[in-house]
Design an enzyme around this catalytic site. Structure first.
Site, mmCIF file in Angstrom:
data_model
loop_
_atom_site.group_PDB
_atom_site.id
_atom_site.type_symbol
_atom_site.label_atom_id
_atom_site.label_comp_id
_atom_site.label_asym_id
_atom_site.label_seq_id
_atom_site.Cartn_x
_atom_site.Cartn_y
_atom_site.Cartn_z
ATOM 1 N N ARG A 67 0.831 -1.204 0.000
ATOM 2 C CA ARG A 67 0.000 0.000 0.000
ATOM 3 C C ARG A 67 0.866 1.255 0.000
ATOM 4 O O ARG A 67 0.477 2.275 -0.585
ATOM 5 C CB ARG A 67 -0.964 -0.001 1.182
ATOM 6 C CG ARG A 67 -2.004 1.113 1.101
ATOM 7 C CD ARG A 67 -3.013 1.028 2.229
ATOM 8 N NE ARG A 67 -4.055 0.052 2.021
ATOM 9 C CZ ARG A 67 -5.263 0.329 1.522
ATOM 10 N NH1 ARG A 67 -5.565 1.563 1.173
ATOM 11 N NH2 ARG A 67 -6.157 -0.618 1.380
ATOM 12 N N GLU B 280 -9.394 6.253 7.615
ATOM 13 C CA GLU B 280 -7.950 6.459 7.457
ATOM 14 C C GLU B 280 -7.556 7.730 6.709
ATOM 15 O O GLU B 280 -6.580 8.395 7.084
ATOM 16 C CB GLU B 280 -7.341 5.243 6.754
ATOM 17 C CG GLU B 280 -7.389 3.987 7.581
ATOM 18 C CD GLU B 280 -6.967 2.762 6.780
ATOM 19 O OE1 GLU B 280 -5.949 2.153 7.140
ATOM 20 O OE2 GLU B 280 -7.656 2.433 5.802
#
Length: 773
Positions: free
Chosen positions: A320, A723
């Site tokens: 990621r 997030e």
């Protein structure tokens, strides 16, 4: 009965307080440690290794077993199943040490006693001898030794090396940033209660009940149906309870099954910080080629992440970071290499953003370097590199960005924050003040939403409608304070058109909804909301069919109105219809399931669509630093953030503010420090500084963007908000760099690593002054 013009209470889009808000502030919310303990519950303590890397040559526990209050002592030899709790089944993460110590603090054995004090005192009586082995403690050490937990990964798009070589301007550099402790208010805790046939019921503070269930079953040598995990709420998780809750739950379960007594494992703050993983710290090396306007023509990144002693979730986290190495910028020619470094330190793990923040920090450093080199405002460099619409829209992993609103969002924030006027004002004030320098930065966020591990993009739900019209809701998501339960309940209320108050929010329970994914990747509302909606629609369909038959009207003539149903020209309350349906033997319970569409990724070619959609945001931060001491203040923050069509604006605003403050802590005050023996020395609030109320910017402006909704079929066209806001805090770090750069008229990029503690800020000031002397 409500009138025809009324809306239900708690509909989708209504700003409602968190379902446990009053309980939280009055102290009546029950967490695992608040649950009544069964009689004779045993208390557990795990003894931590006192070496970073060593071989145990002697482990004598005779005095431990004989100590007052001790019921049993567990070592690796007492595990009936498999001594492994790795989330990806890499078999590199033992529950208890088997002989080779891999980090300072690794659990060697577990003591169960009548009280926690007796367990700890008994453990101290152990007689242990070590044979020291060479320890790899830093990323640099791991790179030199080629010590990795997983194979390297690469992303390639175009020919980065050739594009950099041909560019009019070229720069390179190295940037470091530290890790971060989760510092959840409620530490790791599990209460295991033995049931019949050697089965066990575990109350656990975890974001991933199914993973705890499966790994505990593996440790016990039992099938998954022998283990039930229940989670009503957590006092914070932030990723730290995704994979690393398992260890303490497994030890409690082992003791419960072995002794036939309930067992509780509750880590205190020091042990929690020493024994559990952190956000991964990174070293990022970069090279970039660009033109006279600041447009990036080629870029090369080398990421080196400290994984710790085992793989844990480092593969997906480092992936990621690579996927977010572009942030909001189109990179025509890009090469990204990722090393996942094995060190003899605690195994690092998931943390809010899951690698995305680390990747974004690298590209934002590059943007500022370009701006300083060309004498441009960094915002201008950012804007000329933004993703476009229909063009300049292919990521380094070859996904088409179909929903970019970053240019419009940043332009909106630029206007509303008076960025240009403030930039001029700050320049004037800095010129007139030799000691206090101000800085300003506007940074964007483009964050991909979905698990990058495709099979995790699934969720289930269970809804019961009781014959009095009350509703019981259960799904696979967990509540860690983020408001997930409230949002999903609002989705169900909207479908049935009943007031939110009639829906009972219940604990997550592996015996009700099986095979759940972690509540992580900002996907909790997306997936569990859709699953709950599917269950509600199934029940609505049954009720519509019954109403049409009962009132002898067409299905199309049945409508759900606020707290009632209309069938033709008749109206009946929801409760009355449910009672009639029950008497007619209509099934009033249903499951729902959802899997995120369009997700795919080929690791062999490093191409695909790992994300369903992107969430966007931007922040302007203003800071003031004292150049004599390095101390600073964040004086104003303006945020504009994209949540699509909000399910609950109050919850979303809270998540944005909290995420920003947590990100600011990571980049400014939260410094982790290990000594040369591999001991974590910052393992308590006395040595590790999280942000407090006094660190909150005195002028803090947050707005939800209102000109776009999710182009994908997410739940009510909303967007994830857990997030992405954390990365808005990159603007604080870049504003500090901007303030330091003003000392040299913004002609040089300051040497500043994160966290930007006052000591680092002062060192960066001294370094810059030396460079221009």
């Amino acid at each position: 009965m409500a009138s025809a013009t009324d809306q239900i209470s708690g509909h989708v889009g209504e700003a409602r307080a968190h379902d446990s808000a009053i309980k939280h502030v009055t102290g009546t919310a029950r967490f695992v440690d608040d649950l009544p303990e069964p009689a004779r519950t045993l208390q557990l303590y795990a003894y931590p290794a006192q070496r970073a890397h060593a071989r145990m040559t002697r482990l004598d526990l005779a005095r431990v077993r004989a100590a007052p209050g001790v019921s049993c002592v567990l070592t690796a030899h007492d595990i009936p199943g498999i001594n492994d709790i790795s989330p990806i089944h890499a078999h590199d993460d033992p529950l208890l040490c088997t002989g080779e110590v891999m980090f300072w603090g690794q659990p060697l054995f577990c003591v169960a006693a009548e009280t926690a004090v007796e367990a700890r005192a008994a453990a101290a009586l152990a007689e242990i001898d070590y044979e020291d082995l060479p320890a790899i403690l830093t990323i640099e050490d791991a790179l030199a030794a080629k010590s990795f937990v997983l194979d390297d990964q690469r992303l390639r798009k175009g020919d980065a090396a050739a594009a950099i070589a041909a560019a009019p301007h070229r720069l390179s550099g190295r940037f470091r940033h530290g890790g971060q402790d989760h510092f959840y208010l409620e530490g790791q805790v599990s209460l295991a209660i033995p049931t019949e046939d050697g089965d066990v019921h575990i109350h656990c503070s975890t974001q991933h009940p199914t993973e705890v269930q499966m790994n505990v079953a593996q440790v016990l040598g039992r099938p998954a149906n022998a283990v039930t995990v229940e989670v009503r709420r957590m006092g914070g998780g932030f990723g730290g309870k995704e994979s690393q809750a398992t260890q303490w739950a497994a030890l409690a379960a082992l003791v419960a099954v072995k002794t036939g007594r309930a067992a509780k494992f509750r880590l205190d703050r020091d042990d929690d910080m020493i024994m559990t993983g952190k956000r991964h710290d990174f070293i990022i090396d970069w090279q970039v080629g660009f033109n006279d306007h600041g447009v990036i023509q080629g870029i090369d990144f080398v990421h080196a992440a400290r994984a710790g002693f085992s793989a844990d979730l480092s593969g997906a986290i480092a992936d990621r970071a690579m996927f977010h190495a572009d942030n909001a910028y189109y990179l025509d020619h890009a090469h990204i290499l990722s090393h996942r470094c094995r060190t003899h330190t605690v195994s690092n793990t998931a943390f809010r953003g899951f690698g995305g923040p680390q990747g974004m920090l690298g590209i934002e450093e590059v943007i500022d370097a370009i701006a300083r080199h060309l004498g441009m405002d960094p915002l201008d460099v950012r804007q000329v590199n933004f993703y476009g619409r229909g063009t300049r829209n292919i990521t380094p992993y070859h996904m088409v960005v179909e929903d970019s609103i970053i240019s419009e969002l940043v332009a909106d924030l630029e206007r509303s924050s008076d960025y240009r006027a403030r930039r001029r004002e700050i320049a004037q004030q800095n010129a007139a003040n030799a000691y206090v320098k101000r800085g300003l930065a506007l940074t964007p966020v483009k964050f991909g939403i979905s698990f990058t591990t495709s099979f995790l993009n699934q969720a289930g739900a269970l809804i019961h409608v009781y014959n009095d019209g009350s509703i019981h809701l259960n799904h696979g998501g967990t509540e860690m304070g983020q408001g997930l339960f409230q949002k999903v309940a609002q989705v169900v209320a909207e479908e049935f058109q009943v007031d939110l108050e009639r829906i009972k929010i219940s604990a997550t329970h592996t015996g009700k909804v099986p095979n759940t994914s972690a509540t992580a990747a900002s996907s909790g509302s997306d997936m569990n909301g859709k699953a709950a909606q599917a269950a509600a629609l199934t029940l609505k369909d049954r009720l519509i069919e019954f109403a049409a038959r009962h009132f002898q009207v067409a299905r199309s003539d049945v409508a759900f109105l606020p707290n009632r149903i209309r069938a033709g020209d008749q109206e009946i309350s929801f409760d009355a219809l449910v009672k009639l349906a029950y008497l007619d033997r209509v099934q009033l319970s249903a499951t729902g399931f959802y899997k995120t569409p369009k997700i795919h990724y080929d690791r062999n070619t490093s191409t695909g669509r790992p994300f369903y959609y992107f969430a966007y945001g931007a922040a302007v931060s203003e800071v003031a630093i004292d150049t004599l001491t390095g101390e600073y203040r964040v004086t104003r923050v303006d945020i504009l953030h994209d949540v699509g069509r909000s399910l609950n604006p109050a919850v979303d605003l809270g998540q944005i503010e909290g995420g920003f403050i947590q990100g600011m802590g990571w980049l400014t005050t939260e410094e982790l420090w290990w000594d040369d023996q591999g001991r974590l020395r910052t393992h308590a609030p006395s040595t590790y500084k999280i942000p407090t109320m006094s660190d909150r910017p005195p002028d803090f402006r947050i707005k939800l963007q209102d000109f776009a909704e999710n182009i994908e079929d997410s739940i009510h066209r909303s967007k994830a908000v857990g997030e992405p806001p954390l990365m808005l805090a990159i603007s604080v770090f870049r504003a500090l760099s901007d303030a330091i750069a003003s000392i040299a008229d913004h002609r040089h990029l300051p040497a500043l690593d994160a966290p930007a503690t006052p000591e680092r800020v002062l060192a960066s000031i001294d370094d810059l002054r030396a460079r221009i002397a």
